[in-house]
Scaffold this motif. Sequence first.
Motif, PDB file in Angstrom:
ATOM      1  N   GLN A   1       1.274 -48.731  42.962  1.00 14.46           N
ATOM      2  CA  GLN A   1       2.567 -49.212  43.454  1.00 14.46           C
ATOM      3  C   GLN A   1       2.363 -50.159  44.631  1.00 14.46           C
ATOM      4  O   GLN A   1       1.472 -49.938  45.452  1.00 14.46           O
ATOM      5  CB  GLN A   1       3.439 -48.024  43.885  1.00 14.46           C
ATOM      6  CG  GLN A   1       3.712 -47.033  42.755  1.00 14.46           C
ATOM      7  CD  GLN A   1       4.777 -46.029  43.128  1.00 14.46           C
ATOM      8  OE1 GLN A   1       5.903 -46.382  43.438  1.00 14.46           O
ATOM      9  NE2 GLN A   1       4.421 -44.754  43.091  1.00 14.46           N
ATOM     10  N   PRO A   2       3.192 -51.200  44.721  1.00 13.45           N
ATOM     11  CA  PRO A   2       3.057 -52.152  45.831  1.00 13.45           C
ATOM     12  C   PRO A   2       3.762 -51.655  47.083  1.00 13.45           C
ATOM     13  O   PRO A   2       4.550 -50.706  47.036  1.00 13.45           O
ATOM     14  CB  PRO A   2       3.744 -53.410  45.283  1.00 13.45           C
ATOM     15  CG  PRO A   2       4.805 -52.870  44.362  1.00 13.45           C
ATOM     16  CD  PRO A   2       4.213 -51.622  43.752  1.00 13.45           C
ATOM     17  N   ALA A   3       3.479 -52.299  48.210  1.00  9.55           N
ATOM     18  CA  ALA A   3       4.151 -52.009  49.477  1.00  9.55           C
ATOM     19  C   ALA A   3       4.225 -53.289  50.292  1.00  9.55           C
ATOM     20  O   ALA A   3       3.597 -54.301  49.970  1.00  9.55           O
ATOM     21  CB  ALA A   3       3.408 -50.920  50.253  1.00  9.55           C
ATOM     22  N   LYS A   4       5.005 -53.238  51.370  1.00 11.76           N
ATOM     23  CA  LYS A   4       5.284 -54.421  52.195  1.00 11.76           C
ATOM     24  C   LYS A   4       4.018 -54.991  52.817  1.00 11.76           C
ATOM     25  O   LYS A   4       3.866 -56.203  52.950  1.00 11.76           O
ATOM     26  CB  LYS A   4       6.304 -54.043  53.279  1.00 11.76           C
ATOM     27  CG  LYS A   4       6.728 -55.187  54.170  1.00 11.76           C
ATOM     28  CD  LYS A   4       7.874 -54.765  55.084  1.00 11.76           C
ATOM     29  CE  LYS A   4       7.516 -53.637  56.004  1.00 11.76           C
ATOM     30  NZ  LYS A   4       8.579 -53.325  56.993  1.00 11.76           N
ATOM     31  N   ALA A   5       3.097 -54.138  53.249  1.00 13.65           N
ATOM     32  CA  ALA A   5       1.821 -54.571  53.825  1.00 13.65           C
ATOM     33  C   ALA A   5       0.698 -53.898  53.045  1.00 13.65           C
ATOM     34  O   ALA A   5       0.910 -52.891  52.358  1.00 13.65           O
ATOM     35  CB  ALA A   5       1.746 -54.223  55.306  1.00 13.65           C
TER      36      ALA A   5
ATOM     37  N   VAL B   1      15.219 -53.573  58.353  1.00 10.82           N
ATOM     38  CA  VAL B   1      13.904 -53.983  57.883  1.00 10.82           C
ATOM     39  C   VAL B   1      13.308 -52.836  57.071  1.00 10.82           C
ATOM     40  O   VAL B   1      13.274 -51.694  57.522  1.00 10.82           O
ATOM     41  CB  VAL B   1      12.988 -54.328  59.077  1.00 10.82           C
ATOM     42  CG1 VAL B   1      11.560 -54.567  58.599  1.00 10.82           C
ATOM     43  CG2 VAL B   1      13.515 -55.557  59.803  1.00 10.82           C
ATOM     44  N   SER B   2      12.857 -53.147  55.875  1.00 11.86           N
ATOM     45  CA  SER B   2      12.319 -52.091  55.021  1.00 11.86           C
ATOM     46  C   SER B   2      11.445 -52.700  53.934  1.00 11.86           C
ATOM     47  O   SER B   2      11.577 -53.869  53.593  1.00 11.86           O
ATOM     48  CB  SER B   2      13.456 -51.282  54.378  1.00 11.86           C
ATOM     49  OG  SER B   2      12.939 -50.228  53.588  1.00 11.86           O
ATOM     50  N   GLY B   3      10.558 -51.883  53.411  1.00 11.98           N
ATOM     51  CA  GLY B   3       9.761 -52.272  52.270  1.00 11.98           C
ATOM     52  C   GLY B   3      10.271 -51.563  51.036  1.00 11.98           C
ATOM     53  O   GLY B   3      11.469 -51.313  50.896  1.00 11.98           O
ATOM     54  N   ASN B   4       9.366 -51.201  50.137  1.00 13.44           N
ATOM     55  CA  ASN B   4       9.775 -50.482  48.932  1.00 13.44           C
ATOM     56  C   ASN B   4      10.129 -49.027  49.233  1.00 13.44           C
ATOM     57  O   ASN B   4      10.942 -48.420  48.537  1.00 13.44           O
ATOM     58  CB  ASN B   4       8.659 -50.519  47.887  1.00 13.44           C
ATOM     59  CG  ASN B   4       8.390 -51.923  47.390  1.00 13.44           C
ATOM     60  OD1 ASN B   4       9.288 -52.741  47.350  1.00 13.44           O
ATOM     61  ND2 ASN B   4       7.151 -52.206  47.030  1.00 13.44           N
ATOM     62  N   PHE B   5       9.514 -48.481  50.289  1.00 11.85           N
ATOM     63  CA  PHE B   5       9.730 -47.079  50.632  1.00 11.85           C
ATOM     64  C   PHE B   5      10.335 -46.915  52.025  1.00 11.85           C
ATOM     65  O   PHE B   5      11.295 -46.159  52.194  1.00 11.85           O
ATOM     66  CB  PHE B   5       8.404 -46.310  50.563  1.00 11.85           C
ATOM     67  CG  PHE B   5       7.780 -46.305  49.202  1.00 11.85           C
ATOM     68  CD1 PHE B   5       8.120 -45.341  48.266  1.00 11.85           C
ATOM     69  CD2 PHE B   5       6.851 -47.275  48.849  1.00 11.85           C
ATOM     70  CE1 PHE B   5       7.548 -45.333  47.006  1.00 11.85           C
ATOM     71  CE2 PHE B   5       6.268 -47.273  47.589  1.00 11.85           C
ATOM     72  CZ  PHE B   5       6.617 -46.312  46.664  1.00 11.85           C
ATOM     73  N   GLY B   6       9.772 -47.571  53.020  1.00  7.69           N
ATOM     74  CA  GLY B   6      10.242 -47.375  54.386  1.00  7.69           C
ATOM     75  C   GLY B   6      10.003 -48.578  55.266  1.00  7.69           C
ATOM     76  O   GLY B   6       9.551 -49.640  54.810  1.00  7.69           O
TER      77      GLY B   6
ATOM     78  N   ASN C   1       0.758 -59.514  52.200  1.00 11.64           N
ATOM     79  CA  ASN C   1       0.714 -59.307  53.649  1.00 11.64           C
ATOM     80  C   ASN C   1      -0.448 -58.377  53.996  1.00 11.64           C
ATOM     81  O   ASN C   1      -0.262 -57.272  54.497  1.00 11.64           O
ATOM     82  CB  ASN C   1       2.046 -58.726  54.137  1.00 11.64           C
ATOM     83  CG  ASN C   1       2.082 -58.543  55.636  1.00 11.64           C
ATOM     84  OD1 ASN C   1       1.376 -59.224  56.378  1.00 11.64           O
ATOM     85  ND2 ASN C   1       2.877 -57.595  56.111  1.00 11.64           N
ATOM     86  N   VAL C   2      -1.664 -58.842  53.720  1.00 14.98           N
ATOM     87  CA  VAL C   2      -2.852 -58.027  53.993  1.00 14.98           C
ATOM     88  C   VAL C   2      -3.082 -57.970  55.501  1.00 14.98           C
ATOM     89  O   VAL C   2      -3.108 -58.992  56.177  1.00 14.98           O
ATOM     90  CB  VAL C   2      -4.085 -58.614  53.287  1.00 14.98           C
ATOM     91  CG1 VAL C   2      -5.331 -57.812  53.647  1.00 14.98           C
ATOM     92  CG2 VAL C   2      -3.872 -58.610  51.774  1.00 14.98           C
TER      93      VAL C   2
END
Length: 388
Positions: free
Chosen positions: A115-119, A16-21, A141-142
């Motif tokens: 930059q975007p992120a998972k949440a 499980v990961s987003g753009n960074f972690g 995913n706010v």
Amino acid sequence: MISKEHKKHTSLVRPVSGNFGRNEWAILGAPCINIKLLANEVINALSPQYKCAYADTSHNDEVTLPPGRLAGGAVLEYTDQLNYHQFNHSTALKPINFKQQFADDDMVLVNGNHQPAKAQVVIIYNNKSASLQKRVAQLTNVELILLADNVDDVFDFIKEAIPNWQQLPICRLEETDKIIAFFEAKMQQAKPILNGLVLAGGQSIRMGHDKGALNWYGKEQQYYMADILKELCEDVFISCRPEQKQKIDTTYNTLTDTFIGLGPFGAILSAFRENPNSAWLVVACDLPLLDANTLQYLIANRNPSAIATAYENAHDGFPEPLITIWEPKSYPILLAFLAQGYSCPRKVLINSDIALLKAENTDALTNVNTPEDFEKIKRQIHQKIAST
């Protein structure tokens, strides 16, 4: 023509990961300085417990020239700044590069204006309404809404973009304690579950017969250890070679090696290949004195922020890799060591950030590798049983 059923690549379970972690939040909707100050507050509060990281984009009005040797054509420059370490790249980084760079971090805060992120954490800031509206597509995913000064309600376009906005936690931007508590709760929820792995796939060459099949307490050791772990872990598996699987009691889960010829190192990698999002409590089957109390102490002192939590060997001070909790973040590190030609799990622990514990009962770490060891420990166990 390729059949629809044909798969070109092996299907793997991805971490499980987003753009960074694994745990990342883009903070957006306010001036960048406000985002940076908020990130500083959160990082200062959580850094004693978690490895925190921050991602941003420089947006200077003037074009910034490459620094140092990059200006002369170098593709990478490393500078040891003593109290921090700096890498400068001339080539653009790809998504996989970011995931590799942030793999050891527990949480990543991102300037979502760039930059975007998972949440996401959305700040309702009057002067940034137009900027935030341009980024509505990023609000996938706010998890938290913050109201800045002189703001009493959420923007209408946010209400339309986030149908469940009223169910989300909402607080004011200056309520730092509540914001920090939000992130603390999220990090607690993100703690990886713990699975158990009994290593029973060894050749037992020095012993002369299968160590996992030795009977110390009325049942084979591999089953005895699996039963102890069942009380402590979410799921428990007996690790074995493919040819061993048919010999193992079907009431126990098995996990066959998919990294062949690497011994315990391959067994640990095989477990992470099966489930890269779980932590694994790895226990060898040649530890007849290992008891539930020793394992419970290991779990109670587990540090999910480290790559592993292990016991120190009382004789040489080195970590014991086969009575260890390996966190999900250790998976890419294990693979990186393998890529450099190393297949020793102890070497990984020695050269990584780990939590190292002293066992309350050092005898519990005693392993049995030879017939002489077997006879010695058997007498010791029989004497203990007789005395109780």
